[in-house]
Design an enzyme around this catalytic site. Structure first.
Site, PDB file in Angstrom:
ATOM      1  CB  SER A 291      -0.936   0.008   1.215  1.00 54.82           C
ATOM      2  OG  SER A 291      -0.181   0.145   2.400  1.00 54.82           O
TER       3      SER A 291
ATOM      4  CG  ASN B 180       3.900  11.038  15.288  1.00 54.57           C
ATOM      5  OD1 ASN B 180       4.293  11.571  16.316  1.00 54.57           O
ATOM      6  ND2 ASN B 180       4.670  10.270  14.532  1.00 54.57           N
TER       7      ASN B 180
ATOM      8  CB  CYS C  77      -5.862  10.014  14.818  1.00 53.42           C
ATOM      9  SG  CYS C  77      -5.143  11.143  16.032  1.00 53.42           S
TER      10      CYS C  77
ATOM     11  CB  CYS D 133      12.137  29.405  19.541  1.00 53.16           C
ATOM     12  SG  CYS D 133      10.840  30.489  18.962  1.00 53.16           S
TER      13      CYS D 133
HETATM   14 ZN   LIG Z   1       8.900  29.144  18.964  1.00 50.75          ZN
END
Ligand SMILES: [Zn+2]
Length: 393
Positions: A188, A250, A307, A367
């Site tokens: 597949s 994911n 999912c 960040c």
């Molecule tokens: Zn960031």
């Protein structure tokens, strides 16, 4: 009667200043201009670091370009010290240079003394042929192709996005391709994962990808990571790579990847696909937003592709994977405008591309901080995924 060659050389050497390689080594970064007077092929095979190249046959026409100031301290060298002696005489007698020396024993003695030699990288005849269409582009050229050959790119997944990205990065001559995947080839997969083939069903995807890449371009070294990327291995795998190609399916791993790549300051070229739609962005740590700036919370669970099995038009990951490969090459070459701080959305059915600006979040949990302050226990912190997917039903 005119003097013999040996007599002439002796006479010239008596009139010019000769210096030992040790003295030249001391003068290297001390204001002297070192000039290599050998032929182009000799210079290309290795020369004193920082030396200018003016072949003896072009001394009169080119020395002014290399050393405009006639009072400048100039040290000439060749292979053994003879050609540079003749060249020194020309500079002094004919061209009016005032402070000229010739290196004793040439680069041969220099090497014997163990001093450093710069050997510029060159392409083989086969590489010049293979990459000839790159060499014709100003934006790539010899220097750019060398950058590609030196680059180390990590692909997360040899699946729908990773397959076309890996194929084209390999064809372009990206010298090192790391591949993280612990899956085997399934029937597949073949509707879109074009690096694999029917006869490799059941073979591990990293082995199958390596086989295809080796057959396509022997310049590429494949590093196989046959694991599932997680918090226990990500900080061992990522370091050393210049760019990461994210073909993850994911969200928890995406957050994990984001946090680790910000901490390591490695840019990530990220793409996602669902149905007939694709998204693409480049997350370059501290230059633009990170994945958490864009998605501070995971998208609604019903939109989470991992999912369950979702439909995807087979060519769509091809389109998006090649856009990723394009961004990778731009980053390596430092050319064009990378997709930093921009999210590109492609609707295949409508044949429409839209783009939204994404800003850095000054309060981003990752960040907004110094990379060293991001702890191991913080990497990939994310709501429980099973519960998250259950919320979709
Ligand atoms: Zn960031």
């Amino acid at each position: 009667m005119s003097p013999s060659g040996a007599e002439l050389l002796r006479e010239i050497k008596g009139r010019i200043d000769e210096v030992d390689p040790a003295a030249v080594h001391e003068q290297m970064n001390n204001g002297a201009t070192i000039v290599d007077v050998r032929e182009t092929e000799e210079f290309a095979a290795g020369h004193i670091p920082g030396a200018k190249h003016v072949p003896r046959g072009y001394l009169e026409s080119r020395i002014e370009g290399a050393v405009p100031d006639r009072a400048q301290h100039v040290i000439l060298y060749c292979a053994s010290g003879n050609r540079s002696a003749y060249a020194a005489r020309t500079l002094i007698d004919d061209l009016g240079y005032e402070n000229v020396e010739s290196m004793l024993g040439g680069i041969t003695l220099w090497k014997d003394r163990g001093y450093e030699v710069d050997v510029p990288k060159t392409l083989t005849a086969e590489q010049r042929e293979r990459y000839s269409r790159h060499l014709l582009l100003d934006e790539v050229g010899l220097e750019g192709q060398q950058k590609l050959l030196d680059a180390k790119v990590l692909l997360l997944g040899a699946g729908g996005l990773g397959s076309p990205a890996a194929l084209y990065l390999a064809a372009a001559g990206v010298g090192t391709l790391g591949i993280v995947d612990n899956d085997t080839v399934d029937l597949s997969n073949l509707q879109r994962q074009v690096i694999h083939s029917t006869d490799r069903i059941g073979v591990s995807k990293v082995d199958s990808a390596e086989q295809t890449i080796n057959a396509l371009n022997p310049d590429v070294r494949v590093i196989k990571h046959e694991v599932r990327l997680d918090a226990t291995n990500i900080m061992k795998i990522l370091p050393g790579y210049d760019i990461v190609v994210d073909g993850l399916d994911n969200f928890p791993t995406r957050y994990l990847l984001n946090d680790a790549s910000v901490r390591l300051k490695i840019p990530v070229v990220s793409a996602a696909i669902l149905g007939f739609e694709g998204q693409l962005s480049v997350f370059k740590p501290y230059d633009g937003p990170c994945y958490r700036c864009l998605f501070p919370v995971p998208p609604p669970a019903e939109l989470a592709p991992s999912c369950g099995a979702n439909g995807v038009l087979g060519v769509l990951p091809g389109t998006m994977g090649l856009l990723q490969a394009t961004e990778v090459i731009k980053l390596i070459l430092d050319e064009g405008e990378p997709l930093i701080g921009r999210l590109l959305m492609y609707d295949a059915l409508a044949a429409r591309v839209t783009e939204v600006k994404v800003r850095r979040d000054p309060d981003c949990p990752i960040c907004s901080r110094e990379p060293d302050s991001i702890g191991d226990e913080e990497l990939g912190v994310f709501p429980d995924y099973e519960a998250f997917c259950a919320g979709a039903h």
